[in-house]
Design an enzyme around this catalytic site. Sequence first.
Site, PDB file in Angstrom:
ATOM      1  N   LYS A 263       0.836  -1.200   0.000  1.00  0.00           N
ATOM      2  CA  LYS A 263       0.000   0.000   0.000  1.00  0.00           C
ATOM      3  C   LYS A 263       0.874   1.255   0.000  1.00  0.00           C
ATOM      4  CE  LYS A 263      -3.823  -2.309   2.390  1.00  0.00           C
ATOM      5  NZ  LYS A 263      -3.116  -3.595   2.637  1.00  0.00           N
ATOM      6  N   CYS A 377      -7.921  -6.422   7.055  1.00  0.00           N
ATOM      7  CA  CYS A 377      -8.292  -7.541   6.174  1.00  0.00           C
ATOM      8  C   CYS A 377      -9.102  -8.542   7.001  1.00  0.00           C
ATOM      9  CB  CYS A 377      -7.071  -8.185   5.530  1.00  0.00           C
ATOM     10  SG  CYS A 377      -5.782  -8.708   6.676  1.00  0.00           S
TER      11      CYS A 377
END
Length: 440
Positions: A263, A377
Site C-alpha cells: 500500500k 483484512c
Amino acid sequence: MNAPAPTAHASLPLAQLLIHAAAAVQAVRGGQSLTDALERCPGPARPGAQALSFHTLRWMGGAQAVREQLVPKAPPPALDSLLLTALALMWPGSGPPYAEHTLVDQAVVAAKQRGGFVNAVLRRFLRERDALLAGLHGNLVAAFNHPRWWIERLQRDWPDDWQAVLAADQQRAPMTLRVNARRGSVAAYLARLADAGMAATAGPGEQAIVLAQPCPVNQLPGFADGDVSVQDAAAQRAAPLLIGHGLPAGARVLDACAAPGGKTAHLLERAELDVLALDSDPQRLARVHETLARLHLQARTLAADAGNTTAWWDGKPFDAILLDAPCSASGIVRRHPDVRWLRRPSDIDALARTQARLLDTLWPTLRPGGRLLYCTCSVFKAEGLDQIDAFLQRHGDAAVPAEPASPGHLLPLPDNEPDRPPPPSGASADGFFYSLLEKT
C-alpha cells in the site's frame, strides 16, 4: 500466498511430500504459522508440501472429526498429522489430487514403523466412508472446516452470508496484479502477458489484472523492473480512497503499519507524496525497503510502534494517515488457510483493543481537515464497523465524509464491490474493511 496445484509437483516421491506436509500441519496445530513452517522445508519439496498442506488445512475440520471416529484416542502428534493430511487429501468433494490407492500406499511408506496402523485406518475410512460422513451430520466444524467459535461469530455478524463466506474460504484465491501507473497501463500490460502466453483479464480497480493461473513472480514480464506488483483487488482500494479527494504534491502522509509495503508503494505510484512508513518489526520493514527499491520509489522508513508517538513523531501534523491495522486476517483465509486454526476467540478482543489504541493515538497527529483511512483484512465487525462506531462516539471531531464513500465491509464474494463489476473470470477479492475518517 498462492498455493500451486498438488499434481504439479510429481518430481519427488509423494511419500516425501506427505512427510513434509504433515510436519507443516503439525506445526500449525502447535500454534506456528504455515509460512514459518514451510520455510523449514527443503527447497525442492517446498512447492509440493505447500500445496498439500494448503489442501489439508482447508479440509481439516472434517478430517479431524473422522479421525476421532476412527481412532478415538489421538495418536502421537506426528502420526496424527500424517493421518489428517491423508484423510483431507481423500476428502470427497475437495478435488482429491491423487488416486486413493496411491495416497494410502504412499502414506504407509511415509509412516515407516507405523505403516500397518496407517494402512488399517485409511482403508477403513474408504470402506466405511458413507457411514462415517453420515455420523458427522450436524457437526458444523466438519461441515464448514472452521472452528466453531469462528462460525458462530460469522453467523452473528452476517446472518445472510455466513455460509457463502465459509464456502469462499475453501477456494483458491486468484493471483491479482497491480500495474505500476508510473510505468505503463493495464491494457499495455495485458498485451505483454498475452505475448508471454499468460491468460489474464482486467480486474476491478484502475490498475488490477487477474491472472487465469497463478505463477512465480519471476515469470511476470517486467516484475524485476518494477512494472507490476502482486496485490489483491481489495487491498488496491486503499490508495485511491486516501488520496482520491486530492492531496497536494509533497503532502505529508503516514503509513502507520506499512509492511510489507504494497500500500505504501501504491500511494507513491499515484502521487508525489512525502511518505513516512512505519513498522514495529525491523525485519518486516526490510520488505518495505525491498518493495520500494524494486519499484524505483522513495519514502522515509522507520522501525517504530505507531502507537507510541513520543518515540517517532516530530510534532508536525500529517495531511493523511493510512492505518492498515493489525487484525485477525479473517478476510484472507483463502490465501492463508492456517489462520482459522491459529486464531482463538480471545484474539479478536485483544486485536480490537490494539486497533482502538492505534486510532486514538494517531488521531492527534492528523491536521484539521486531514483524513485517516482505517482498514483491516477482516470480515469480523468487531474489527470493522463496530470499531469505527465506537471511535466516532469517542471523538466528536471525527466524521465519515460523503465522498469518496467508504466501502465498509467487503466480503470475499464475487459481488463484494457493488460499484465495480467483477472481472470476467468471476474471481472475487479478499475480505476487507475500509472507513475513511475526516478531522472536522
